[in-house]
Design an enzyme around this catalytic site. Structure first.
Site, PDB file in Angstrom:
ATOM      1  N   SER A 165       1.679  -9.701  -1.064  1.00 42.99           N
ATOM      2  CA  SER A 165       1.351  -8.276  -0.894  1.00 42.99           C
ATOM      3  C   SER A 165       1.750  -7.704   0.465  1.00 42.99           C
ATOM      4  O   SER A 165       2.004  -6.513   0.568  1.00 42.99           O
ATOM      5  CB  SER A 165      -0.144  -8.055  -1.148  1.00 42.99           C
ATOM      6  OG  SER A 165      -0.925  -8.915  -0.337  1.00 42.99           O
ATOM      7  N   GLU A 189     -10.413   7.526   4.374  1.00 40.45           N
ATOM      8  CA  GLU A 189     -11.065   6.684   5.368  1.00 40.45           C
ATOM      9  C   GLU A 189     -10.231   5.416   5.496  1.00 40.45           C
ATOM     10  O   GLU A 189      -9.401   5.115   4.633  1.00 40.45           O
ATOM     11  CB  GLU A 189     -12.484   6.320   4.940  1.00 40.45           C
ATOM     12  CG  GLU A 189     -12.585   5.261   3.858  1.00 40.45           C
ATOM     13  CD  GLU A 189     -12.146   5.748   2.479  1.00 40.45           C
ATOM     14  OE1 GLU A 189     -12.262   6.976   2.223  1.00 40.45           O
ATOM     15  OE2 GLU A 189     -11.678   4.914   1.686  1.00 40.45           O
ATOM     16  N   LYS A 208       0.810  -1.222   0.000  1.00 41.39           N
ATOM     17  CA  LYS A 208       0.000   0.000   0.000  1.00 41.39           C
ATOM     18  C   LYS A 208       0.846   1.277   0.000  1.00 41.39           C
ATOM     19  O   LYS A 208       0.418   2.301  -0.506  1.00 41.39           O
ATOM     20  CB  LYS A 208      -0.960   0.018   1.194  1.00 41.39           C
ATOM     21  CG  LYS A 208      -2.149  -0.902   0.998  1.00 41.39           C
ATOM     22  CD  LYS A 208      -3.262  -0.571   1.967  1.00 41.39           C
ATOM     23  CE  LYS A 208      -4.492  -1.419   1.688  1.00 41.39           C
ATOM     24  NZ  LYS A 208      -4.294  -2.844   2.046  1.00 41.39           N
TER      25      LYS A 208
HETATM   26  C1  PLP Z   1      -5.072  -3.915   1.676  1.00 43.52           C
HETATM   27  C2  PLP Z   1      -4.362  -5.158   1.380  1.00 43.52           C
HETATM   28  C3  PLP Z   1      -4.753  -6.013   0.312  1.00 43.52           C
HETATM   29  C4  PLP Z   1      -5.959  -5.759  -0.529  1.00 43.52           C
HETATM   30  O1  PLP Z   1      -5.937  -4.621  -1.299  1.00 43.52           O
HETATM   31  P1  PLP Z   1      -5.757  -4.651  -2.881  1.00 43.52           P
HETATM   32  O2  PLP Z   1      -6.098  -3.266  -3.295  1.00 43.52           O
HETATM   33  O3  PLP Z   1      -6.719  -5.673  -3.421  1.00 43.52           O
HETATM   34  O4  PLP Z   1      -4.360  -5.022  -3.163  1.00 43.52           O
HETATM   35  C5  PLP Z   1      -3.981  -7.134   0.046  1.00 43.52           C
HETATM   36  N1  PLP Z   1      -2.907  -7.445   0.798  1.00 43.52           N
HETATM   37  C6  PLP Z   1      -2.508  -6.669   1.832  1.00 43.52           C
HETATM   38  C7  PLP Z   1      -1.311  -7.064   2.611  1.00 43.52           C
HETATM   39  C8  PLP Z   1      -3.219  -5.504   2.161  1.00 43.52           C
HETATM   40  O5  PLP Z   1      -2.820  -4.738   3.195  1.00 43.52           O
END
Ligand code: PLP
Length: 401
Positions: A384, A119, A97
């Site tokens: 992610s 938000e 993010k």
């Molecule tokens: C917020 C988040 C997601 C989901 O958000 P996307 O916009 O679909 O990528 C996925 N993995 C992690 C670690 C997150 O913090």
């Protein structure tokens, strides 16, 4: 379809990916969005902006993040298929993010804004944006439902330590939906001095495009790194899809390649409405939060209640570009249940020494299933985020396996 020129043609000037996307918002907000679009189209293409963002990624975020080969996990599948992960868990603050929050923060600075507004639900977007705001010396107002503030105490503490104002929203059910409404209302009043920062490839134009472009660094790095490591491209690329930002980030690097691409949606406890958040798999076309996409609706046509073990994935729609790439058949959307996800969470932790976020564990779970079906080849998964934020929940709910 020709993907050579894809990024030049999608989205259109008005923010459409085929029939999806666009901007369905009140006129007073449209003026603010037009200002952001105009600034993005000029400032963000300037060499000064690009070189400053590159420097920040390297010196502050710790980019490029590596790719790791999961040797022991691949061996445990036993048919020779090799799984690799792109380590967004090693990005500063522990998830992808920050890639778009630093871009949005730098844009705010170049536009002469003093404040960023957003938000947050589980608090992940709030923490990433508060980090960017601290770095750029911007004020930061994060709107959060009273119920979520209670549930997410560690993230609330992080945001406050980083200097953000966490504004409690007590209307209605006091969760994410009410926080979105309150943040939008504040933005309507303050847009001369502030910029609204969306946390995924969702919302009205230009956010789905802008967030994708900021996240595309993941795919650009990954394609080159994978080629350096193995001499070829992966046969498959896999990522989890909530709003879809980490997925668009890595997918954008491979759209023009002979690579199978899979988005993984959370199937939660089952296939009935309310038990999952698999918007593309079970949803239909509709407008919410200012854009047209595929969404899960209740009997009145309103956004349906959704559920996932991963709080970052429980969103009743997805980015318009995913809806488009689904319809034209370029990306396949699959699912992973809570149970498969938790198994993958422990497998990666035990066999590789990497504790993944529960969101990312959905992608790992599907990659393990896919590996069993493939006869040979390689799979690249976008990891992610890291799982530190999920420790207490995992121990309480599942214990040590
Ligand atoms: C917020 C988040 C997601 C989901 O958000 P996307 O916009 O679909 O990528 C996925 N993995 C992690 C670690 C997150 O913090």
């Amino acid at each position: 379809m020709d993907f050579d020129t894809y990024f030049k043609n999608y989205p259109t000037k008005d923010g459409f990916f085929g029939r999806y996307g666009g901007s369905y918002i009140p006129p007073e907000l449209q003026a603010a969005m037009d200002e952001i679009t105009e600034a993005y189209n000029t400032i963000c293409k300037s060499s000064k902006f690009i070189s400053e963002l590159r420097r920040i990624r390297k010196e502050f975020q710790g980019r490029p993040t590596p790719i790791s080969h999961l040797e022991r996990l691949s061996d445990s599948i036993g048919n020779g298929v090799q799984i690799y992960v792109k380590r967004e868990d090693l990005n500063h603050t522990g998830a992808h993010k920050l890639n778009h929050c630093m871009g949005e923060g730098l844009l705010a600075k170049y536009m002469g804004k003093k404040k960023v507004i957003a938000e947050t639900g589980a608090g992940q977007h709030g923490v990433a944006l508060a980090t960017a705001a601290a770095y750029f010396g911007l004020e930061c107002d994060i709107y959060m439902g009273a119920v979520d503030i209670k549930k997410q105490a560690p993230n609330v503490a992080r945001m406050k330590i980083l200097g953000a104002n966490v504004i409690e929203v007590t209307d209605g059910l006091a969760t994410l939906k009410e926080a979105v409404d309150a943040a939008f209302m504040a933005y309507c009043k303050e847009y001369k001095d502030a910029i609204y920062c969306i946390g995924s490839v969702v919302g009205p134009h230009p956010f789905p495009m802008m967030v994708r472009d900021f996240q595309s660094v993941v795919g650009i790095e990954a394609r080159e790194q994978f080629h350096d490591m193995t001499g070829e491209l992966p046969d498959a690329v896999v990522a989890c899809v909530g709003g879809g930002s980490n997925a668009m980030g890595i997918f954008s690097g491979f759209l023009n390649d002979p690579v199978n691409i899979y988005g993984v949606e959370p199937l939660g406890k089952g296939t009935s409405l309310g038990e999952h958040a698999a918007s593309i798999t079970y949803g239909t076309e509709g407008i919410m939060h200012g854009f047209n996409s595929i969404m899960l609706k209740d009997e009145k046509g309103e956004p349906a209640p959704v559920y996932s073990v991963a709080s970052g994935l429980d969103y009743p729609s997805c980015g318009p570009e995913h809806a488009f790439l689904h319809d034209i058949g370029r990306i396949q959307y699959e699912t992973a249940t809570d149970e498969e996800t938790i198994d993958a969470f422990f497998a990666l932790s035990r066999m590789e020494g990497i504790i993944p976020a529960i969101e990312s564990s959905h992608a790992v779970a599907y990659a393990m299933k896919l590996a069993k079906q493939m006869e040979k080849g390689s799979i690249l998964v976008n990891l992610s985020g890291r799982g530190d934020k999920d420790m207490d929940y995992i121990i309480e709910k599942y214990g040590i396996r």
